[in-house]
Design a protein around this motif. Structure first.
Motif, PDB file in Angstrom:
ATOM      1  N   SER A  25      49.902  41.090  39.734  1.00 15.67           N
ATOM      2  CA  SER A  25      49.793  39.685  40.113  1.00 15.67           C
ATOM      3  C   SER A  25      48.350  39.447  40.542  1.00 15.67           C
ATOM      4  O   SER A  25      47.789  40.242  41.302  1.00 15.67           O
ATOM      5  CB  SER A  25      50.697  39.378  41.305  1.00 15.67           C
ATOM      6  N   MET A  26      47.770  38.369  40.067  1.00 17.11           N
ATOM      7  CA  MET A  26      46.383  38.043  40.445  1.00 17.11           C
ATOM      8  C   MET A  26      46.274  36.550  40.713  1.00 17.11           C
ATOM      9  O   MET A  26      46.917  35.754  40.032  1.00 17.11           O
ATOM     10  CB  MET A  26      45.417  38.443  39.319  1.00 17.11           C
ATOM     11  N   PRO A  27      45.426  36.180  41.678  1.00 18.19           N
ATOM     12  CA  PRO A  27      45.172  34.752  41.886  1.00 18.19           C
ATOM     13  C   PRO A  27      44.295  34.251  40.754  1.00 18.19           C
ATOM     14  O   PRO A  27      43.759  35.044  39.978  1.00 18.19           O
ATOM     15  CB  PRO A  27      44.398  34.738  43.212  1.00 18.19           C
ATOM     16  N   ASP A  28      44.092  32.929  40.674  1.00 16.87           N
ATOM     17  CA  ASP A  28      43.116  32.417  39.710  1.00 16.87           C
ATOM     18  C   ASP A  28      41.761  33.030  40.023  1.00 16.87           C
ATOM     19  O   ASP A  28      41.424  33.260  41.199  1.00 16.87           O
ATOM     20  CB  ASP A  28      42.995  30.892  39.832  1.00 16.87           C
ATOM     21  N   TYR A  29      40.971  33.226  38.982  1.00 22.46           N
ATOM     22  CA  TYR A  29      39.637  33.802  39.124  1.00 22.46           C
ATOM     23  C   TYR A  29      38.812  33.006  40.156  1.00 22.46           C
ATOM     24  O   TYR A  29      38.178  33.574  41.043  1.00 22.46           O
ATOM     25  CB  TYR A  29      38.970  33.767  37.747  1.00 22.46           C
ATOM     26  N   GLU A  30      38.897  31.690  40.057  1.00 25.63           N
ATOM     27  CA  GLU A  30      38.102  30.815  40.948  1.00 25.63           C
ATOM     28  C   GLU A  30      38.548  30.997  42.402  1.00 25.63           C
ATOM     29  O   GLU A  30      37.722  30.975  43.321  1.00 25.63           O
ATOM     30  CB  GLU A  30      38.250  29.332  40.564  1.00 25.63           C
ATOM     31  N   PHE A  37      53.243  42.668  46.028  1.00 25.17           N
ATOM     32  CA  PHE A  37      52.060  42.117  46.696  1.00 25.17           C
ATOM     33  C   PHE A  37      50.965  43.173  46.619  1.00 25.17           C
ATOM     34  O   PHE A  37      51.209  44.321  47.012  1.00 25.17           O
ATOM     35  CB  PHE A  37      52.396  41.812  48.161  1.00 25.17           C
ATOM     36  N   ASN A  38      49.800  42.807  46.087  1.00 22.32           N
ATOM     37  CA  ASN A  38      48.753  43.839  45.987  1.00 22.32           C
ATOM     38  C   ASN A  38      47.434  43.400  46.606  1.00 22.32           C
ATOM     39  O   ASN A  38      47.118  42.203  46.681  1.00 22.32           O
ATOM     40  CB  ASN A  38      48.558  44.272  44.526  1.00 22.32           C
ATOM     41  N   THR A  39      46.700  44.421  47.054  1.00 27.93           N
ATOM     42  CA  THR A  39      45.313  44.229  47.502  1.00 27.93           C
ATOM     43  C   THR A  39      44.410  45.099  46.603  1.00 27.93           C
ATOM     44  O   THR A  39      43.500  45.748  47.081  1.00 27.93           O
ATOM     45  CB  THR A  39      45.141  44.636  48.983  1.00 27.93           C
ATOM     46  N   ILE A  40      44.724  45.180  45.340  1.00 25.39           N
ATOM     47  CA  ILE A  40      44.121  46.042  44.310  1.00 25.39           C
ATOM     48  C   ILE A  40      44.665  47.449  44.542  1.00 25.39           C
ATOM     49  O   ILE A  40      45.581  47.882  43.852  1.00 25.39           O
ATOM     50  CB  ILE A  40      42.584  46.018  44.322  1.00 25.39           C
ATOM     51  N   HIS A  67      49.504  48.569  46.251  1.00 27.15           N
ATOM     52  CA  HIS A  67      48.886  48.982  44.987  1.00 27.15           C
ATOM     53  C   HIS A  67      49.005  47.870  43.946  1.00 27.15           C
ATOM     54  O   HIS A  67      49.920  47.029  44.024  1.00 27.15           O
ATOM     55  CB  HIS A  67      49.581  50.261  44.478  1.00 27.15           C
ATOM     56  N   ALA A  68      48.105  47.908  42.970  1.00 22.66           N
ATOM     57  CA  ALA A  68      48.076  46.894  41.897  1.00 22.66           C
ATOM     58  C   ALA A  68      49.435  46.670  41.236  1.00 22.66           C
ATOM     59  O   ALA A  68      49.697  45.595  40.704  1.00 22.66           O
ATOM     60  CB  ALA A  68      47.055  47.325  40.850  1.00 22.66           C
TER      61      ALA A  68
END
Ligand code: T4K
Length: 370
Positions: A10-15, A187-190, A182-183
């Protein structure tokens, strides 16, 4: 045809992430418990409804450090399960402690609480149960046993971020709980992890262990290591936390689609959520009984792979049979875990997995049935 892997971060928008990390270019403050680290810690304490969260560079070091923080005598015994990721067992062994493997229950694959007491000896100091796949252990019975025998309980809650039992956060049970960020997690923090706990006195010990035992610029008071979460990780966590609810809701829709496709098929067993547990839909395990279904777990996995779909055998092999242990542990002592590890397959699951893809995956599985 697009490849589908067992999960996708899961990733937020790049911006959104760029906006979050922008101030790091002004401050040049990148790690060592900076502003983002403090903000994420506070947000997690609120969200998980727990008085203390200590953040870590990854879940494994969080678990290794929290076990170390109790200062158990070397050689003490810790009751745990072998149906888990290598990290759980490694964290115990790397602390100079002896894992004692308890079987799991066939219903939700967590520790079989009816078998714990028979494994307790005068060397037992703790129980390290694992909340598996987004389900939770029988926390009440574990608490009863731990109180009776004066044992510490440290949950490996790597799979249980955001899960609740009877409305209570998974972070609130036992002496401490470790979460993995973990990625590959809900929920991840990378990379990342956390220890959650109630006892104020653990904070100093955990900080000592993760930051060289530094108490001030001229005082190193403890022989600790380095396991700090950095600012880029914390920023990712701050962003991802904003979207957690919708990510879990999307996962739930995927899981419900899997369930409706795969229910009532002879030879396929789905893992029923425990009553009173609100899951985070972390993993979707399916158990294949080859004699009834007509195809083995491995054959189904191969068929999926031929179609570009990467299901995984979480968890096979059992951690107790690692060659590093030189056959010290007999997997037949944990027959349910052994049986399950040979038959379970976790299917692709992530928030953006389309329901059409879920249908396609299920049709391939059904086509394996004899
Ligand atoms: N306790 C338990 C019960 C755990 O399950 C884990 C970790 C831990 C403790 C330790 O926590 P950490 O120290 O890891 O925080 C993965 C994860 O690396 C591991 O975190 C996780 N459990 C375990 C169950 O799964 P692998 O070796 O299967 O990961 P890998 O690289 O094959 O990735 C699986 C899939 O995830 C890929 O096919 C695609 C996707 N992926 C992977 C990466 C690395 C992404 O979408 N993005 C990524 O960046 O171990």
């Amino acid at each position: 045809m697009n490849k589908i892997l067992v999960t996708r971060s899961s990733m937020p928008d790049y911006e959104e992430y760029c906006e979050e990390i922008k101030e790091l270019w002004d401050s040049h403050w990148l790690t060592n418990m900076g502003k983002k680290h403090k903000q994420l810690q506070a947000e997690l304490e609120t969200m998980l409804d727990v008085p203390h969260v200590t953040l870590y560079v990854n879940g494994h070091l969080a678990l290794e450090n929290v076990i170390a923080s109790f200062n158990f005598p070397k050689g003490s015994e810790v009751i745990t399960t072998p149906f888990t990721f290598a990290s759980t067992t490694h964290a115990i062994v790397r602390n100079g402690l002896e894992p004692v493997f308890c079987d799991i229950n066939p219903k939700d694959y967590t520790i079989d609480v009816t078998k714990i007491e028979s494994l307790i000896t005068d060397k037992t100091v703790a129980i390290v149960p694992v909340h598996v796949y987004g389900n939770m252990c029988d926390v009440e019975e574990i608490e009863r046993i731990a109180k009776k025998y004066e044992l510490k309980v440290i949950y490996d809650a790597a799979h249980a971020f955001g899960v609740t039992y009877k409305g209570k956060s998974s972070a609130s049970f036992g002496d401490a709980s470790m979460f993995s960020f973990h990625a590959t997690k809900v929920f991840n923090t990378i990379e990342g992890g956390a220890v959650c706990y109630h006892d104020d006195s653990l904070t100093q010990k955990l900080n000592d262990l993760k930051n060289f035992g530094i108490h001030g610029p001229e005082e190193v008071a403890y022989i600790g290591g380095n396991a700090k979460m950095n600012e880029f990780q914390a920023a990712m966590g701050i962003c991802n936390l904003r979207h957690l609810e919708s990510e879990i809701a999307k996962r739930q829709a995927v899981v419900e689609r899997y369930r409706s496709n795969l229910k009532n098929i002879d030879g396929i067993k789905l893992c029923d959520p425990k009553s009173d547990v609100k899951s985070n839909y972390a993993y979707f395990p399916v158990v294949f009984d080859e004699k009834v279904f007509g195809a083995s777990r491995n054959e189904v996995m191969e068929k999926l792979a031929e179609n570009g779909i990467g299901a995984r055998k979480y968890f096979y092999p059992l951690t107790s049979v690692s060659p590093a242990f030189n056959e010290k542990y007999d997997p037949s002592d944990t027959p349910v875990a052994l049986h399950l590890s040979k038959r379970v397959l976790t299917l692709p699951l992530y928030a953006d997995l389309s329901l059409d893809d879920v249908d396609r995956i299920c049709n391939i599985i059904k086509s394996c049935k004899m």
